[in-house]
Scaffold this active site. Structure first.
Site, PDB file in Angstrom:
ATOM      1  N   ASP A   1      -2.925   8.240   8.242  1.00 51.59           N
ATOM      2  CA  ASP A   1      -3.986   7.444   8.876  1.00 51.59           C
ATOM      3  C   ASP A   1      -3.473   6.502   9.962  1.00 51.59           C
ATOM      4  OD1 ASP A   1      -2.663   5.555   7.372  1.00 51.59           O
ATOM      5  OD2 ASP A   1      -4.335   5.107   6.029  1.00 51.59           O
TER       6      ASP A   1
ATOM      7  N   SER B   1       0.803  -1.225   0.000  1.00 56.64           N
ATOM      8  CA  SER B   1       0.000   0.000   0.000  1.00 56.64           C
ATOM      9  C   SER B   1       0.835   1.274   0.000  1.00 56.64           C
ATOM     10  CB  SER B   1      -0.939   0.019   1.212  1.00 56.64           C
ATOM     11  OG  SER B   1      -0.205  -0.114   2.419  1.00 56.64           O
TER      12      SER B   1
ATOM     13  N   HIS C   1      -0.014   4.946   7.073  1.00 56.51           N
ATOM     14  CA  HIS C   1       0.549   5.487   5.840  1.00 56.51           C
ATOM     15  C   HIS C   1       0.920   6.964   6.007  1.00 56.51           C
ATOM     16  CE1 HIS C   1      -2.263   2.170   4.749  1.00 56.51           C
ATOM     17  NE2 HIS C   1      -1.182   1.772   4.100  1.00 56.51           N
TER      18      HIS C   1
END
Length: 388
Positions: free
Chosen positions: A353, A44, A356
């Site tokens: 968040d 991610s 990240h």
């Protein structure tokens, strides 16, 4: 000073001086690499839309800063791979699995959120993904094979302008940012398995995929190690327990969890060793090892100086007293409805968040690693094909 010691000392000076001398030679005596494309593999930290296309799309406030809408990125804006693309003058990389409005002329992105180097035994609904590094490299294999056939059969077809030319694959740069989720899994299994053996196995799996890609024609590899996972705010006690005082040595001077970072460091050491072995195995290839851990940790250690708030603070989400409500979600907590919205100014935060990074942090990190400051050998990304 004995003669033996003198010889050892001179050898040490030469060994430490030679890499930087070699890097300066590369920068001063050669033209930048003419990369026609980027092919990216990862999780991610560099997913530009794979998981959003394959499963559920993200919701606002993801993407709010730069794109002003969710665009499949785990951030408020651009990722490090986006800054790479812009640095080369390319459009943002399209996710391989995204079939709408995509162009692969200057490469493709095979990265997917939650991905690991090793195979998983978890579904998407359990926090897993089918797109492990092994699958990503197989997707690349299919992409290369199918586009090659497409060019042979449809040279006059206007659609070929959306795909890399067959000769571009050998000239492209292959970037990697993966391993964080493997280390997270190893951390969760501490005491249940031999973490040293697990890390060795992870690195061997990675080497196998690099070997596969080399067999498919890849020649320039830009390989990130894993970041300081113990510095992710969701790992910090401040967001996981109320009135909890960690024992001495549990946290470092930045509030990061020491044993988690130590495991990341062990993985990085093993990864660097395997990169050295791969260089010997493939003298016709250029393999750059990028110390992402140090780049990120430098930012975390200098937050005030660099204009950011405390690195433990999270811009988007609700993480209090052990409750974790992630960015963009709603839930009832202690009898009241909570919406996990974003902060007023994401550019002041390192963490978007809790897991990240914000676009501002990604830009800061990208600017530090693009010039080769954290690379071995220390060459800028624009000259990375010359480091053979």
């Amino acid at each position: 000073m004995t003669m033996g010691f003198l010889v050892q000392f001179v050898a040490f000076i030469l060994l430490t001086w030679f890499p930087s001398m070699r890097a300066e030679e590369i920068k001063s005596s050669s033209q930048p690499c003419d990369f026609p494309a980027i092919f990216n593999f990862g999780d991610s930290n560099s997913d530009t839309g794979c998981m959003a296309a394959a499963f559920y799309p993200e919701v606002l406030p993801y993407g709010e800063t730069f794109f002003h809408e969710p665009v499949g990125r785990a951030s408020d804006g651009r990722l490090i791979i986006d800054f790479f693309a812009q640095h080369f003058g390319f459009p943002f990389l399209s996710a391989y699995i995204n079939s709408i409005g995509t162009s692969y002329r200057h490469g493709a992105n095979f990265a997917a959120g939650s991905s690991t180097i090793r195979r998983q035994n978890r579904t998407f609904f359990e926090g897993g993904t089918p797109f492990t590094l092994e699958i990503q490299t197989e997707q690349f294999n299919q992409f290369k094979e199918r586009t090659g056939k497409f060019f042979k059969r449809a040279r006059k077809n206007s659609f070929i302008r959306h795909f890399p030319r067959p000769e571009d694959f050998a000239k492209a740069i292959y970037t990697f940012d993966i391993g964080q989720n493997d280390i997270a899994a190893a951390i969760n299994n501490v005491g249940k398995e031999d973490s040293h053996a697990v890390i060795s196995e992870i690195v061997d799996y990675f080497a196998n995929q690099v070997q596969n890609l080399h067999g498919l024609g890849a020649r320039t590899f830009w390989i990130h190690n894993t970041g300081p996972i113990g510095c992710l705010p969701v790992a910090m006690p401040i967001h996981n327990a109320k009135n909890h005082t960690p024992e001495a040595g549990y946290l470092d001077q930045n509030g990061c969890v020491n044993y988690q970072n130590d495991m990341a460091r062990e993985f990085n050491k093993e990864l660097k060793n395997i990169v050295v072995k791969l260089r010997a195995q493939f003298p016709n290839a250029s393999l750059i090892y990028v110390d992402m851990f140090s780049a990120k940790y430098e930012l975390i250690s200098n937050t005030n100086k660099e204009g950011f708030v405390d690195p433990s603070k999270i811009c988007c989400g609700y993480h209090e007293d052990g409750y974790h409500l992630y960015c963009g979600n709603k839930a009832m907590i202690n009898g009241r409805e909570i919406f996990a919205g974003s902060c007023d100014d994401p550019s002041k935060y390192i963490s978007w968040d809790g897991v990240h990074y914000t676009e501002a942090a990604n830009r800061w990190i990208a600017n530090r690693i693009l010039n080769g400051s954290f690379s071995d050998p220390p060459v800028p990304i624009t000259h990375s094909c010359r480091a053979q």
